[in-house]
Design an enzyme around this catalytic site. Sequence first.
Site, PDB file in Angstrom:
ATOM      1  N   GLU A 164       0.826  -1.212   0.000  1.00 53.96           N
ATOM      2  CA  GLU A 164       0.000   0.000   0.000  1.00 53.96           C
ATOM      3  C   GLU A 164       0.867   1.272   0.000  1.00 53.96           C
ATOM      4  OE1 GLU A 164      -3.388   0.522  -0.185  1.00 53.96           O
ATOM      5  OE2 GLU A 164      -2.974   2.672   0.003  1.00 53.96           O
ATOM      6  N   THR A 200      -6.100   1.072  -5.515  1.00 51.97           N
ATOM      7  CA  THR A 200      -5.443  -0.167  -5.107  1.00 51.97           C
ATOM      8  C   THR A 200      -5.934  -1.377  -5.904  1.00 51.97           C
ATOM      9  OG1 THR A 200      -5.028   0.592  -2.859  1.00 51.97           O
ATOM     10  CG2 THR A 200      -5.209  -1.767  -3.149  1.00 51.97           C
ATOM     11  N   HIS A 206      -1.671   2.989   4.608  1.00 50.99           N
ATOM     12  CA  HIS A 206      -2.718   3.725   3.879  1.00 50.99           C
ATOM     13  C   HIS A 206      -2.852   5.119   4.493  1.00 50.99           C
ATOM     14  CE1 HIS A 206      -6.709   4.777   2.339  1.00 50.99           C
ATOM     15  NE2 HIS A 206      -6.521   3.842   1.422  1.00 50.99           N
ATOM     16  N   ASP A 251       1.632  -0.170  -4.909  1.00 46.22           N
ATOM     17  CA  ASP A 251       0.399  -0.101  -5.714  1.00 46.22           C
ATOM     18  C   ASP A 251       0.194   1.267  -6.369  1.00 46.22           C
ATOM     19  OD1 ASP A 251      -0.308   1.236  -3.348  1.00 46.22           O
ATOM     20  OD2 ASP A 251      -2.194   0.148  -3.059  1.00 46.22           O
ATOM     21  N   HIS A 252       0.495   2.322  -5.619  1.00 43.80           N
ATOM     22  CA  HIS A 252       0.298   3.677  -6.133  1.00 43.80           C
ATOM     23  C   HIS A 252       0.947   4.643  -5.154  1.00 43.80           C
ATOM     24  CE1 HIS A 252      -2.715   4.064  -3.005  1.00 43.80           C
ATOM     25  NE2 HIS A 252      -3.335   2.990  -3.475  1.00 43.80           N
TER      26      HIS A 252
END
Length: 431
Positions: A38, A80, A193, A253-254
């Site tokens: 994450e 995600t 997150h 993921d990003h």
Amino acid sequence: EEVEATWTDVLEEEKSPQELPKHLGVAEGRNVIMIQAESLQSFVLNRQVNGQWITPVLNQLMKDSLYFSRYYEQVGWGNTSDAEFVSQTGYHASIKNFSFKQYEGKSLVTLPKVLKEQGYGTMVFHGNDADFWNRDDFYPFLGVDEFYSKERLEEEELIGMGIGDKSLFKQAIPHLKLVKKPFYSFFITLTSHYPYEMEGEFKYIDVGETYCETVVGNYFESVRYLDTAIGELIQSLKDEELYEDSIIIIYGDHHGLKVGNEETSEYMNTFLGKEYSEEEMLRVPLIIHVPNSDLKEEIDNVGGQVDLFPTLANLLGMDMQDYQFIGKDLLNTDDNFAVNMVHTARGSFIKDDYIFTMSKDGLFENSKAWNVFTGAEVDVHRADVRDGYDRALAEIELSEYILENELFPKIQEEDYEVDDTEVEDKTEIEP
Ligand code: GP9
């Protein structure tokens, strides 16, 4: 007893060593342990804050792995979940909706599905509710046999949105021990997150006065927790004799820290000692670790999440010769190109040493390009910039067209015209 020839055997029979793809089948038959991390961005690797390494475990692992230093996020609406989709299909995210909704019910060719055909069991571990991002309904179409979501796990070490990563990994181990080998185990971590706030007991790094209680400092703390959790997972895999026969893949993921946010940019500029750029924001790590192999190298080809499945297909010795990916095998290509998806206007991309960002008003002449190493502006009227823009649009549209019409098996045989009349303009979309 006669042993069936594998795809690697077939290729080795047919081709001379020089003609074989590099690193073909080196992880064939191994367990596949894939960790989608994450909000993990590349810039934290091998960097210190307040005199301490942010990711000591990953720094060590990279040295003993294939490390892809110019790998970029390619998520769309689904954030995600789009990273999951793109990484496991080799196709771009939908530009109409989040991919787990848009492509629900489609007959897809995916990494877990192809592994299943080769006898693998497939499972996903994630510490959030099963229906988040429509995962529970979509996973059957992705080829996931078992989904260990929050409902099927002990709700311990709850941090932010769900079960802490350390607990998630710990709870997975008994399943990995019991399940038939080889297995495909996909982890989606959650603790790092936004807003990255960690309770004192989970703070394993002292970020110092400058960054303390800032979004950037909180980000470092949550990334350090993730790094610690990955270290514990690797140790458990070793203790349980699950390590040697596995391939371990870790990727971000990003982005977690947004360019354009005033507070973020201020602290990031200080931390990096230069302006925090869009290219830096989009760059996420990909680490492929094959225990007991000589795969230790930095790969600096430009690529993105759409390239992961084709890259793994080669390493795992999968026969994909009748199949066409949108992505490419990053270990066997000279193509330095990655489409940028939702966070910039459509048609944006990264190629060789520059990044092209399409203007939000949709006018090509108002777009900009920069050299990512020097920061110098690049003339957008150069032929290769225009070609890159055309390619970025075509890749996204072709991808959507093939997925919506389930054209996978025949895409090599027929010449398809892309009907883009229904494709919406994404210029104004914010993440
Ligand atoms: C939710 C988690 C985070 O289950 O995967 O999703 P995001 O908000 O980053 O898209």
